[in-house]
Design a protein around this motif. Structure first.
Motif, short mmCIF file in Angstrom:
data_model
loop_
_atom_site.label_atom_id
_atom_site.label_comp_id
_atom_site.label_asym_id
_atom_site.label_seq_id
_atom_site.Cartn_x
_atom_site.Cartn_y
_atom_site.Cartn_z
N MET A 94 0.84 -1.20 0.00
CA MET A 94 0.00 0.00 0.00
C MET A 94 0.88 1.25 0.00
O MET A 94 1.89 1.31 0.68
N PRO A 95 0.48 2.27 -0.77
CA PRO A 95 1.23 3.54 -0.75
C PRO A 95 1.14 4.13 0.65
O PRO A 95 0.04 4.22 1.20
N LYS A 96 2.27 4.52 1.21
CA LYS A 96 2.25 4.80 2.65
C LYS A 96 1.39 6.00 3.02
O LYS A 96 0.84 6.06 4.11
N ASP A 97 1.23 6.98 2.12
CA ASP A 97 0.46 8.16 2.48
C ASP A 97 -0.92 8.21 1.83
O ASP A 97 -1.67 9.15 2.06
N GLY A 98 -1.23 7.23 1.00
CA GLY A 98 -2.45 7.42 0.22
C GLY A 98 -3.35 6.23 0.10
O GLY A 98 -4.29 6.24 -0.70
N GLY A 106 -6.71 3.58 5.07
CA GLY A 106 -6.22 3.77 6.44
C GLY A 106 -5.33 4.98 6.61
O GLY A 106 -4.93 5.30 7.73
N ALA A 107 -5.02 5.68 5.52
CA ALA A 107 -4.15 6.86 5.61
C ALA A 107 -5.00 8.13 5.77
O ALA A 107 -5.99 8.30 5.08
N SER A 108 -4.55 8.99 6.68
CA SER A 108 -5.26 10.27 6.86
C SER A 108 -4.74 11.28 5.84
O SER A 108 -4.16 12.31 6.18
N THR A 109 -4.99 10.96 4.57
CA THR A 109 -4.55 11.84 3.50
C THR A 109 -5.28 13.18 3.59
O THR A 109 -6.49 13.22 3.82
N ASP A 145 -4.63 1.89 -3.12
CA ASP A 145 -4.30 0.78 -2.24
C ASP A 145 -4.30 -0.54 -3.00
O ASP A 145 -3.42 -1.39 -2.82
N MET A 146 -5.29 -0.71 -3.88
CA MET A 146 -5.41 -1.99 -4.58
C MET A 146 -4.33 -2.17 -5.65
O MET A 146 -3.84 -3.27 -5.86
N ILE A 147 -3.97 -1.07 -6.33
CA ILE A 147 -3.00 -1.20 -7.41
C ILE A 147 -1.58 -0.95 -6.91
O ILE A 147 -0.62 -1.51 -7.42
N ASP A 173 -18.14 2.17 15.88
CA ASP A 173 -17.72 1.00 15.10
C ASP A 173 -18.19 1.21 13.67
O ASP A 173 -19.36 1.01 13.36
N PHE A 174 -17.27 1.68 12.82
CA PHE A 174 -17.60 1.93 11.42
C PHE A 174 -17.04 0.85 10.51
O PHE A 174 -17.05 1.00 9.30
N GLY A 175 -16.53 -0.26 11.08
CA GLY A 175 -15.86 -1.24 10.24
C GLY A 175 -14.55 -0.64 9.73
O GLY A 175 -13.89 0.15 10.42
N THR A 176 -14.20 -0.99 8.49
CA THR A 176 -12.97 -0.46 7.90
C THR A 176 -13.12 1.05 7.68
O THR A 176 -14.14 1.52 7.20
N VAL A 177 -12.08 1.78 8.04
CA VAL A 177 -12.06 3.22 7.83
C VAL A 177 -11.05 3.52 6.72
O VAL A 177 -9.89 3.09 6.80
N ILE A 178 -11.49 4.21 5.68
CA ILE A 178 -10.59 4.50 4.55
C ILE A 178 -9.63 5.62 4.92
O ILE A 178 -8.43 5.51 4.76
#
Lengths: 262, 790
Positions: free
Chosen positions: B1-5, B8-11, B522-524, B667-672
């Motif tokens: 995953m790109p570390k800043d983007g 889970g990143a607070s971009t 994140d996926m690519i 509890d929002f599940g996964t947070v982008i």
């Protein structure tokens, strides 16, 4: 807003002459007038701005009094009256928000005499004198009920002369939406007595609470007001406060003003 | 995953650069060549019969182009309602016509009667004053209870009464519920009002209609949360325009909160008038008009009762509500008090028997529809106030009573008695977290310290669960929705590897332009700056259902995962060809394709270039290009949940309430993007606190709106809300969407109101005012003071 002509005279005489025209209205800070014009509730043919008249602006000490030009903004009073008359400066600093304080003026507020405005309490509570282009009017004679004053047609407030009290403070309970006074008390202690002016509460506009003045004259402490109250009759009732609530707040805010005056 | 983007990143929100530098492009910023202006002459009475409209003098006024009345729309349909509720007897709701301009009667203050189109707005307003209206004023129906009485004046003469529907959920349980109340060890009851609100987004509504005779093409620029929905509703039901002849553009939109979901009369007016006049027609709502024409919200009167056994387990719940529809049915109005409200009455609890009854009523007020939370805040308020009251009456700690009745983590999936199947959650975990962060146990000491300062300090909590990620199309279809609720995404990879993501969702404050690219990045494994989001224009985005109901990431984000998955599958095949390997041996990591177990690799941009310059490409097996679309229709709702704790100080002399602490554990599940989620929670809390403490739409008995400006309608300000403590570490994944995300947009507005009121009641009790069992919202100083006086 309807179409209108706009003039900005540089002297009081020119302003008085301009106001002699049919359908002319004076404009000071415009914090009430412009909003009502935008809503098409007010339609002057000519707006005569008083903001270009240097003689109407400024804060100056004259002996035991502080004289404030009618076209002086609340922000200027909050800053420049602070050393001579901190109680009044604090009141000016609580009016509206920064944009209102930098546009609205002392004279505009008094001429409008909104029953929930702050300045009428400061002027009546100080026992100030309202000076116009024609005469001098004691505060006790100036305010004549909601949106009604002693001003005559074509008469312009030029300044207000505030005797400086030993102590004074303003305690304001906010109407939560408009942030005008839901009920507020201005208390001023002079060598020869105490004045208490209440705004926001009465259907008759700003008024003096004589019982409280008498009690505080002999004992200037919040406790001196214990047991005193104003009747709910004649108090404003609206979405934000019943007459009974406002009558209650008159007592609370007056005690708080006395406490703040120290 | 790109570390800043990546996920889970607070971009940092990329859209903020243009907003903060004044480069946003809102609908009112659009001005078309030859544009005209419309001003609507609106009813000043709440109810009246139109006996005559004389526009002759007005038409002769300078600059006036045309004055439209209902007669000009005789060929158009009414504004459609998108949801048909079936009542407890199996009958469809009463559904009156909602004309674009008033026909025969006016039914609320603000009902549009004439549309005056002129060269300038001031000319249109001048002309409006020259129109002579002959309106016979009729008695106004304002009070909901009075509206339902026999013989009440009818808002719609052609309906049998003012009752829109009498709906129930759990009707099959009615006898068992009654029996459970008879056998209960304790019964607790509470009468509640859920106060009427006006959303008041910062940007008021705007519509510009344009018609291009060259292409026979209509364009509507509008402040909408869902341009495709407007295209469908207005095109198919109102103006009979096929989709390929109608483009709807919703550019930057300055807040919606639900109020910009609906298809409004002004949109159809401008679209239609532009073709008649062959000139663009623009309408910009004033704030005063917004109060009189935007859909309002909430406005329920409820009685809710809880039965408990001797061990304090909930055995049954009964809820009866009267819900205000206003004068007409807004787009989703009937669904709000029913399927988005009754179905949440289990809350996070194991209450086995529930019966919910809702009567929806027409009144001479502005239409009422969804607003942030929409039905779920009303349900949560009933439950969480009632449980708080129960704990007080039973003399037990409110947190303990809740815990005793929680659905436990090992009980998921959990079928409630009110139709929903919760897939995941851990209510104990969010409650533990919130209580720890709020130092719940320390309240005694803090209250004692506050008492020394003359203040009454109290603490209150709420434990909410909401149904989001709206929604499975086949399910909502059975419940009466007249639309599907899938979402779409197109991933368009360009030759050099940059990507345009096209979505049917719309961003009007949610930060999609930042968070959607994070998913693809994140996926690519490429940098998010190479990815742009395109939204808001039906001409260049795939059909989607828009943004509301906390659905964009859960549904639109899932569509995006599917589309990106298709892209990756195809790109791997291209890479396999270029690397002379089998596709199943290709791995994609950090934007690089490699052959497993070898050092052979090729980068992302080389593969995308090959897709568009297919010199060395398996053309016999695959088409060139790299663009994929996916539709995602969810299997279930998502179920965000959480615990909110509010701490207040009450000034006993004035009744003024100050919120001194507020803790939200969600509890929002996964947070982008955690930073964006935190911002969403802050905004939701501010609106929830606004409902609880300040906001109130009030009509007088004649149907005049008393709170029709910011001088009387109290929007919460910065100094009305505290700094918030927000946590989303205690999460459980959504089990049925590929992201595991649940949605976060509405939580704050759902969970906050009962926490605030519970805290106020606690403060009053600690201060000795034990007779106060409830204070209606908003808990204004006057109301709190009055409650203390009794």
């Amino acid at each position: 807003m309807y179409a209108f002509d706009f003039v900005k005279p540089a002297s009081l005489d020119e302003a008085v002459a301009a106001l002699g025209q049919e359908g002319a209205q004076p404009l000071s800070g415009g914090q009430t007038l412009l909003a009502s014009m935008k809503q098409r509730l007010n339609a002057p043919d000519v707006l005569v701005s008083l903001r270009g008249i240097a003689a109407l602006k400024g804060v100056s000490r004259e002996g035991d009094a502080l004289v404030i030009g009618a076209a002086t903004t609340h922000a200027t009073v909050a800053a420049e009256a602070a050393s001579d008359y901190p109680g009044l400066a604090a009141l000016a600093g609580q009016i509206g928000d920064p944009s209102v304080r930098n546009m609205g003026t002392l004279g505009g507020s008094l001429a409008n005499n909104d029953p929930s405005a702050c300045y009428p309490a400061g002027v009546l509570g100080s026992g100030a004198t309202v000076v116009t282009n024609r005469r001098e009017i004691a505060a006790d004679d100036f305010f004549q009920g909601m949106f009604t004053t002693a001003l005559e047609e074509g008469e312009i407030i030029t300044s207000v002369r505030f005797p400086i009290p030993q102590k004074a403070a303003y305690a304001k309970f906010l109407q939560p939406a408009s942030r005008f006074a839901l009920t507020a008390a201005y208390v001023a202690k002079f060598a020869d007595g105490v004045r208490v002016a209440i705004t926001g509460a009465s259907e008759e506009g700003v008024f003096r609470w004589a019982e409280a003045e008498a009690a505080l004259a002999s004992d200037f402490r919040p406790e001196a007001l214990d047991g005193l109250s104003v009747p709910a009759d004649g108090m404003i009732g609206d979405l934000h406060g019943t007459p009974a609530y406002r009558a209650h707040l008159v007592g609370v805010m007056t005690r708080r003003a006395v406490a703040a005056a120290g | 995953m790109p570390k800043d983007g990546g996920i889970g990143a607070s971009t940092t929100r990329r859209e903020d650069a243009r907003f903060l530098t004044g480069n946003g492009r809102y609908t009112d910023d659009i001005n078309l060549r030859g544009q005209t202006y419309v001003h609507f002459l609106r009813s000043e009475v709440a109810h009246g019969r139109i006996n005559g409209i004389d526009t002759s003098a007005a038409e002769a006024m300078p600059g006036v182009i045309k004055i439209f009345t209902a007669a000009d729309f005789s060929a158009a349909g009414g504004l459609p309602c998108g949801w048909q509720v079936t009542d407890r007897h199996g009958q469809p709701m009463q559904e009156p016509k909602h004309p674009i301009l008033a026909e025969g009667k006016v039914r609320h203050v603000g009902d549009p009667i004439c549309g005056i189109v002129a060269e300038t707005l001031e000319q249109a307003r001048d002309a409006a004053e020259a129109i002579e209206l002959d309106i016979e004023e009729l008695p106004a129906v304002v009070d909901m209870v009075a509206a339902l009485q026999d013989g009440a004046t009818k808002v719609h003469d052609d309906l049998t009464s003012n009752l829109c529907y009498d709906w129930s959920l759990g009707e099959e349980n009615l006898e068992a519920v009654t029996e459970a109340f008879k056998n209960a060890a304790h019964v607790v009851s509470l009468d509640l009002i859920n106060n009427r609100l006006c959303a008041n987004p910062m940007e008021t509504r705007v519509a510009i209609g344009d018609y291009d005779p060259w292409a026979d093409q209509h364009t509507l620029y509008t402040t909408s949360q869902n341009p495709h929905v407007i295209r469908l509703l207005m095109g198919a039901f109102v103006l009979s325009l096929p989709e390929h002849k109608l483009r709807v553009v919703a550019p930057d939109v300055g807040g919606g909160f639900g109020s910009k979901i609906y298809h409004y009369a002004e949109e159809a007016f401008c679209t239609h008038a532009a073709k008649i006049l062959k000139r663009p027609v623009k309408w910009t709502s004033t704030r005063s008009e917004a109060f009189l024409s935007d859909a309002h919200a909430r406005d329920h009167i409820s009685t809710v009762e809880l039965a408990l056994d001797a061990d304090h387990k909930f055995t049954a719940l009964r809820s009866k509500t009267i819900a205000n529809m206003g004068a007409y049915l807004s787009t989703f109005a009937p669904s709000i008090p029913t399927w988005l409200h009754g179905t949440l009455m289990a809350g996070p609890y194991t209450t086995p028997l529930i019966h919910v009854n809702v009567r929806a009523v027409f009144t001479n007020t502005v239409a009422v529809d969804a607003y942030r939370g929409a039905g779920r805040p009303e349900a949560t308020f009933q439950l969480e106030r009632l449980i708080d009251k129960a704990a007080r009456e039973l003399g037990v700690e409110p947190a303990d009573l809740r815990r005793k009745n929680f659905i436990n983590p090992d009980q998921f999936p959990y079928q409630t008695p009110v139709a929903l199947e919760y897939d995941s959650g851990n209510f104990h975990a969010t409650m533990d977290k919130a209580m720890a962060l709020a130092d719940y146990a320390g309240i005694e000491a803090r209250a004692a310290e506050a008492a020394k300062r003359g203040k009454l300090r109290g603490i209150g909590m709420s434990q909410y669960i909401e149904a989001c990620g709206i929604a499975p199309s086949n399910l909502v279809g059975q419940l009466g929705a007249r639309a599907g609720l899938y979402e779409t995404a197109t991933v368009r990879v360009n030759a050099t590897g940059s990507i345009s993501v096209l979505t049917g969702c719309h961003s009007h404050g949610q930060g999609h332009e930042t968070s959607f690219p994070q998913i693809v990045a994140d996926m690519i494994g490429i940098d998010a700056s190479q990815i742009d989001l395109v939204h808001g224009d039906t001409a260049n985005t795939p059909m989607g259902m828009g943004t509301y109901g906390s659905r964009s990431i859960a549904v639109g984000g899932s569509a995006l995962v599917k589309a990106t998955g298709k892209i990756i599958d195809k790109a791997k095949k291209i890479a396999a060809h270029l690397l002379e390997a089998a596709p199943e041996d290709i791995e994609l990591k950090d934007g690089k394709f490699s052959v497993a177990g070898t050092d052979k690799s090729i980068d992302w941009a080389s593969v995308t270039l090959a897709a568009y310059v297919p010199h060395n490409y398996p053309l016999e097996e695959m088409e060139p290009g790299l663009e994929e679309t996916a539709f995602y229709d969810p299997n279930n709702f998502t179920f965000p949940s959480g615990c909110y704790i509010c701490e207040v100080e009450v000034d006993p002399e004035t009744g003024k309430v100050d919120i001194v602490n507020f803790t939200a554990a969600d509890d929002f599940g996964t947070v982008i993007n955690p930073m964006i989620v935190e911002g969403q929670v802050h905004g939701g809390l501010a609106q929830g606190i606004g409902q609880a403490m300040t906001e109130n739409c009030v009509y007088d008995e004649n149907g005049q709106l008393l709170s029709g400006s910011f001088m009387d309608y109290t929007m919460p300000r910065a100094d009305d809300v505290p700094g918030f403590t927000v946590d989303h570490s205690q999460f459980t994944l959504c089990t049925h969407n590929p992201l595991g995300a649940k949605g976060c947009g509405e939580a704050g507005a759902i969970g906050a109101p009962p926490a605030v009121v519970n805290a106020v009641i606690d403060a009053l009790h600690r201060g000795g005012h034990r007779h106060v069992s409830h204070v209606d919202m908003p808990v204004t100083p006057q109301r709190v003071w009055a409650a203390m006086q009794k």
